[in-house]
Scaffold this motif. Structure first.
Motif, PDB file in Angstrom:
ATOM      1  N   GLY A 288       0.827  -1.208   0.000  1.00 50.50           N
ATOM      2  CA  GLY A 288       0.000   0.000   0.000  1.00 50.50           C
ATOM      3  C   GLY A 288       0.854   1.246   0.000  1.00 50.50           C
ATOM      4  N   MET A 289       0.679   2.064  -1.037  1.00 48.17           N
ATOM      5  CA  MET A 289       1.482   3.284  -1.163  1.00 48.17           C
ATOM      6  C   MET A 289       1.061   4.329  -0.136  1.00 48.17           C
ATOM      7  N   ASN A 290      -0.184   4.232   0.283  1.00 51.93           N
ATOM      8  CA  ASN A 290      -0.780   5.288   1.072  1.00 51.93           C
ATOM      9  C   ASN A 290      -1.086   4.743   2.476  1.00 51.93           C
ATOM     10  N   PRO A 291      -0.604   5.420   3.543  1.00 55.28           N
ATOM     11  CA  PRO A 291      -0.875   4.907   4.891  1.00 55.28           C
ATOM     12  C   PRO A 291      -2.370   4.778   5.195  1.00 55.28           C
ATOM     13  N   ASN A 292      -3.215   5.453   4.400  1.00 59.74           N
ATOM     14  CA  ASN A 292      -4.650   5.326   4.636  1.00 59.74           C
ATOM     15  C   ASN A 292      -5.223   4.044   4.067  1.00 59.74           C
ATOM     16  N   LYS A 293      -4.524   3.455   3.100  1.00 52.51           N
ATOM     17  CA  LYS A 293      -5.051   2.240   2.457  1.00 52.51           C
ATOM     18  C   LYS A 293      -3.944   1.209   2.406  1.00 52.51           C
ATOM     19  N   SER A 294      -3.569   0.711   3.570  1.00 49.55           N
ATOM     20  CA  SER A 294      -2.434  -0.194   3.577  1.00 49.55           C
ATOM     21  C   SER A 294      -2.877  -1.602   3.937  1.00 49.55           C
ATOM     22  N   VAL A 295      -1.936  -2.519   3.791  1.00 52.31           N
ATOM     23  CA  VAL A 295      -2.197  -3.932   4.027  1.00 52.31           C
ATOM     24  C   VAL A 295      -1.025  -4.521   4.801  1.00 52.31           C
ATOM     25  N   VAL A 296      -1.321  -5.364   5.770  1.00 58.36           N
ATOM     26  CA  VAL A 296      -0.287  -6.129   6.449  1.00 58.36           C
ATOM     27  C   VAL A 296      -0.629  -7.596   6.266  1.00 58.36           C
ATOM     28  N   ALA A 297       0.333  -8.383   5.793  1.00 63.66           N
ATOM     29  CA  ALA A 297       0.070  -9.804   5.571  1.00 63.66           C
ATOM     30  C   ALA A 297       1.091 -10.640   6.315  1.00 63.66           C
ATOM     31  N   VAL A 298       0.639 -11.730   6.928  1.00 65.88           N
ATOM     32  CA  VAL A 298       1.556 -12.642   7.617  1.00 65.88           C
ATOM     33  C   VAL A 298       1.256 -14.065   7.164  1.00 65.88           C
ATOM     34  N   THR A 299       2.256 -14.931   7.267  1.00 67.79           N
ATOM     35  CA  THR A 299       2.032 -16.324   6.892  1.00 67.79           C
ATOM     36  C   THR A 299       1.518 -17.100   8.104  1.00 67.79           C
ATOM     37  N   THR A 300       0.822 -18.217   7.826  1.00 68.12           N
ATOM     38  CA  THR A 300       0.348 -19.049   8.930  1.00 68.12           C
ATOM     39  C   THR A 300       1.538 -19.627   9.698  1.00 68.12           C
ATOM     40  N   GLY A 301       2.657 -19.840   8.981  1.00 66.09           N
ATOM     41  CA  GLY A 301       3.858 -20.343   9.639  1.00 66.09           C
ATOM     42  C   GLY A 301       4.357 -19.387  10.713  1.00 66.09           C
ATOM     43  N   LEU A 302       4.248 -18.086  10.421  1.00 65.09           N
ATOM     44  CA  LEU A 302       4.683 -17.075  11.386  1.00 65.09           C
ATOM     45  C   LEU A 302       3.805 -17.122  12.628  1.00 65.09           C
ATOM     46  N   LEU A 303       2.465 -17.174  12.402  1.00 64.30           N
ATOM     47  CA  LEU A 303       1.533 -17.166  13.528  1.00 64.30           C
ATOM     48  C   LEU A 303       1.771 -18.376  14.430  1.00 64.30           C
ATOM     49  N   LYS A 304       2.198 -19.471  13.806  1.00 58.62           N
ATOM     50  CA  LYS A 304       2.354 -20.708  14.553  1.00 58.62           C
ATOM     51  C   LYS A 304       3.518 -20.644  15.537  1.00 58.62           C
TER      52      LYS A 304
ATOM     53  N   ILE B  18       4.490  -2.301   9.860  1.00 58.59           N
ATOM     54  CA  ILE B  18       3.820  -0.997   9.961  1.00 58.59           C
ATOM     55  C   ILE B  18       4.844   0.112   9.706  1.00 58.59           C
ATOM     56  N   SER B  19       6.080  -0.109  10.166  1.00 60.08           N
ATOM     57  CA  SER B  19       7.136   0.884   9.937  1.00 60.08           C
ATOM     58  C   SER B  19       7.401   1.067   8.451  1.00 60.08           C
ATOM     59  N   HIS B  20       7.377  -0.038   7.688  1.00 58.95           N
ATOM     60  CA  HIS B  20       7.552   0.087   6.234  1.00 58.95           C
ATOM     61  C   HIS B  20       6.472   1.004   5.670  1.00 58.95           C
ATOM     62  N   ILE B  21       5.267   0.905   6.213  1.00 60.69           N
ATOM     63  CA  ILE B  21       4.168   1.733   5.690  1.00 60.69           C
ATOM     64  C   ILE B  21       4.384   3.194   6.082  1.00 60.69           C
ATOM     65  N   ILE B  22       4.625   3.458   7.376  1.00 63.80           N
ATOM     66  CA  ILE B  22       4.720   4.864   7.787  1.00 63.80           C
ATOM     67  C   ILE B  22       6.007   5.525   7.321  1.00 63.80           C
ATOM     68  N   ASN B  23       7.073   4.733   7.099  1.00 62.41           N
ATOM     69  CA  ASN B  23       8.304   5.331   6.565  1.00 62.41           C
ATOM     70  C   ASN B  23       8.240   5.500   5.052  1.00 62.41           C
ATOM     71  N   ARG B  24       7.117   5.137   4.464  1.00 59.57           N
ATOM     72  CA  ARG B  24       6.887   5.217   3.011  1.00 59.57           C
ATOM     73  C   ARG B  24       7.876   4.364   2.232  1.00 59.57           C
ATOM     74  N   ASP B  25       8.308   3.256   2.822  1.00 62.84           N
ATOM     75  CA  ASP B  25       9.267   2.396   2.138  1.00 62.84           C
ATOM     76  C   ASP B  25       8.654   1.737   0.925  1.00 62.84           C
ATOM     77  N   ILE B  26       7.336   1.497   0.996  1.00 66.37           N
ATOM     78  CA  ILE B  26       6.701   0.798  -0.115  1.00 66.37           C
ATOM     79  C   ILE B  26       6.782   1.675  -1.354  1.00 66.37           C
ATOM     80  N   ARG B  27       6.577   2.965  -1.141  1.00 65.20           N
ATOM     81  CA  ARG B  27       6.683   3.898  -2.262  1.00 65.20           C
ATOM     82  C   ARG B  27       8.125   3.947  -2.787  1.00 65.20           C
ATOM     83  N   TYR B  28       9.081   4.119  -1.865  1.00 62.08           N
ATOM     84  CA  TYR B  28      10.493   4.167  -2.260  1.00 62.08           C
ATOM     85  C   TYR B  28      10.893   2.929  -3.047  1.00 62.08           C
ATOM     86  N   MET B  29      10.542   1.784  -2.467  1.00 59.27           N
ATOM     87  CA  MET B  29      11.033   0.550  -3.064  1.00 59.27           C
ATOM     88  C   MET B  29      10.317   0.236  -4.369  1.00 59.27           C
ATOM     89  N   THR B  30       9.066   0.702  -4.504  1.00 58.92           N
ATOM     90  CA  THR B  30       8.390   0.501  -5.785  1.00 58.92           C
ATOM     91  C   THR B  30       9.074   1.336  -6.849  1.00 58.92           C
TER      92      THR B  30
END
Lengths: 320, 185
Positions: A103-119, A134-146
């Protein structure tokens, strides 16, 4: 920011060299071609990037009733980061422990985890992982890295186009030699070299940007949770895991908490990895002690890596 | 128009615009403080809602802990009545302390910790308390930004003119955070 600009310079130079080699007066045509490819890809990435990423990783959206603890932790980190809107929470059915943000925009972001992680993670560790995302989202890393990923892609396309035009255009040029200025041999060789070197150079820059953003996201995660040990212990568990991510694409690697594709070669690993080595990240987090601020991370980074220059921008260190 | 008039006009325009932007900045910061407070408030209310459910669930198990449970209920009622940031903070601190005692008491009831309903409630309570403390940190940061602006020159002039008052920090005096609970084996 400097590294991203350097990547832009490589892209423009390559465009110019290719244009110039084909026709000495048309260097700028190459630049324009490079920019057009870049912008088209950018439009696609900005409008579709999130859904492409979610589809490629087979992630499904979950509600609070399905995974109450995961959902609670995401909300805790949202509050800590002062994010305006709650990110959507996705789960990926994969035994390998990993997580990513989109998600480029902190207002419309997504966090995904694997079931392996939860386990395998306990509450504090999961909190550390979510804080990193969440830090990747607020630091705008998704935008930078895209932006950076698209530059790598554009350079690859340009080089390919050039090699092909050499193969076909070269022959055509000889059979119908209407103009003599085409195919300046010296420039041809320079452009050829450039077409070979630029993709390598831009990848190295890209990896370097990615690693910096990872350190920053770790530092922000420590700040958000005020408990660096949570993330450190989570990374330790991830490094001990033997599972490989089943549905991972290398263009998505920088958004994961740990590199989903384990690099095969050992020697060049540090230069050609999107993530800093896990054991180094763990040692830095553990070196922070009770000081979970950016300044604490900066100091721990310096003492662990022996670098004189910190990894967190000085302006952020002073502000908080 | 001669040069001096133009210069005076330009200076005036710059002055007016900077005053407007200072005023707007103060309004924006004050709204952020209000919004941050609203975030805490939601979580505090959530905790009030959770407590009766929790007490109802554990009552059957914890027959010998009537005092602890009553203390929690009482502190909850007091916290709900408190108004104003400072009073609220004090009452919430006492409620947190009572809940802390309750959590220690729970440790003595292993069958309670096997109850699914209780475990779900406990996760909710833990998370709500985390949310309160994270939202509180964010609120205090916003208050600090705002208070700095109202005190620092030159925005303090605007703040004085339009009645922007300093906001109070939300400091929970949580005795459990400072005093290590005595556990005897």
């Amino acid at each position: 920011m400097f590294l991203i600009m350097m990547m832009g310079v490589v892209l423009v130079l390559l465009g110019y060299a290719i244009g110039f080699a084909l026709d000495p007066e048309a260097g700028f045509v190459g630049v324009i071609l490079a920019l057009i490819i870049y912008f088209v890809m950018m439009i696609v990435a900005f409008s579709q990037g999130k859904s492409i990423m979610l589809r490629m990783s087979n992630a499904r959206e979950v509600k609070k009733e399905d995974y109450p603890q995961l959902y609670n932790i995401v909300e805790e980190m949202r509050l800590s980061a002062g994010m305006p809107a709650m990110p959507k929470v996705y789960v990926i059915d994969d035994p390998s422990p990993n997580a990513f943000a989109a998600g480029m925009n902190p207002n419309k972001s997504v966090v995904a985890v694997t079931t392996g992680l939860l386990k395998i993670m306990n509450r504090d560790e999961l909190q550390g992982v979510i804080a990193h995302e969440i830090s990747h989202i607020i630091n705008r890393d998704i935008r930078y890295m895209t932006l950076a990923t698209i530059m790598v892609g554009t350079v690859a396309i340009l080089s390919q186009l050039f090699f092909r035009s050499m193969l076909f255009g070269g022959m055509r040029g000889r059979s119908s030699s209407s103009s003599n200025k085409k195919g300046n041999p010296v420039m041809m060789i320079v452009a050829l070299l450039f077409a070979i070197l630029a993709p390598i150079a831009i990848r190295l820059l890209y990896f370097s940007v990615s690693r910096k953003r990872e350190y920053l996201a770790d530092a922000s995660a420590a700040r958000l949770t005020r408990y660096p040990e949570g993330l450190a212990s989570a990374l330790e568990k991830i490094s001990g895991s033997t599972h490989d991510m089943q549905v991972a694409d290398k263009s998505m690697a920088p958004m994961y908490i740990a590199n989903p594709l384990k690099p095969k070669g050992q020697r060049l690993r540090n230069l050609s990895s999107t993530h800093p080595p896990l054991n180094e990240r763990i040692r830095i987090l553990r070196g922070m002690g009770k000081n979970s601020s950016y300044a604490g991370y900066q100091q721990a980074y310096k003492s662990v890596t022996g670098a004189s220059k910190g990894v967190i921008p000085e302006s952020s260190v002073k502000n908080v | 128009m001669d040069l001096t008039t133009i210069i005076i006009l330009v200076v005036l325009i710059i002055l007016v615009f900077s005053l407007i932007s200072m005023y707007n900045r103060l309004v924006k910061l004050r709204n952020q403080v209000k919004n941050a407070w609203a975030q805490i408030d939601v979580q505090l209310k959530r905790r009030y809602d959770l407590i009766p459910n929790l007490i109802e669930t554990v009552k059957g198990y914890m027959k010998h802990e009537r005092e602890t449970l009553e203390a929690v209920t009482k502190m909850r009622a007091q916290a709900m009545e408190a108004s104003g940031v400072e009073d609220k903070a004090k009452a919430e601190g006492r409620l947190s302390a009572a809940l802390g005692q309750f959590k220690i008491a729970v440790e003595a009831y292993p069958d309670l910790k096997a109850n699914k309903n209780f475990l779900a409630l406990q996760e909710e309570l833990t998370s709500t308390e985390n949310k309160i403390s994270f939202a509180r940190q964010n609120y205090n940061d916003q208050v600090l930004f705002f208070n700095n602006k109202t005190e620092m020159f030159p925005s303090n002039i605007i703040a004085g003119m339009f009645g922007f008052k300093k906001e109070a920090f939300f400091e929970i005096e949580d005795p459990a955070e400072r005093v290590v609970p005595k556990v005897s084996f």
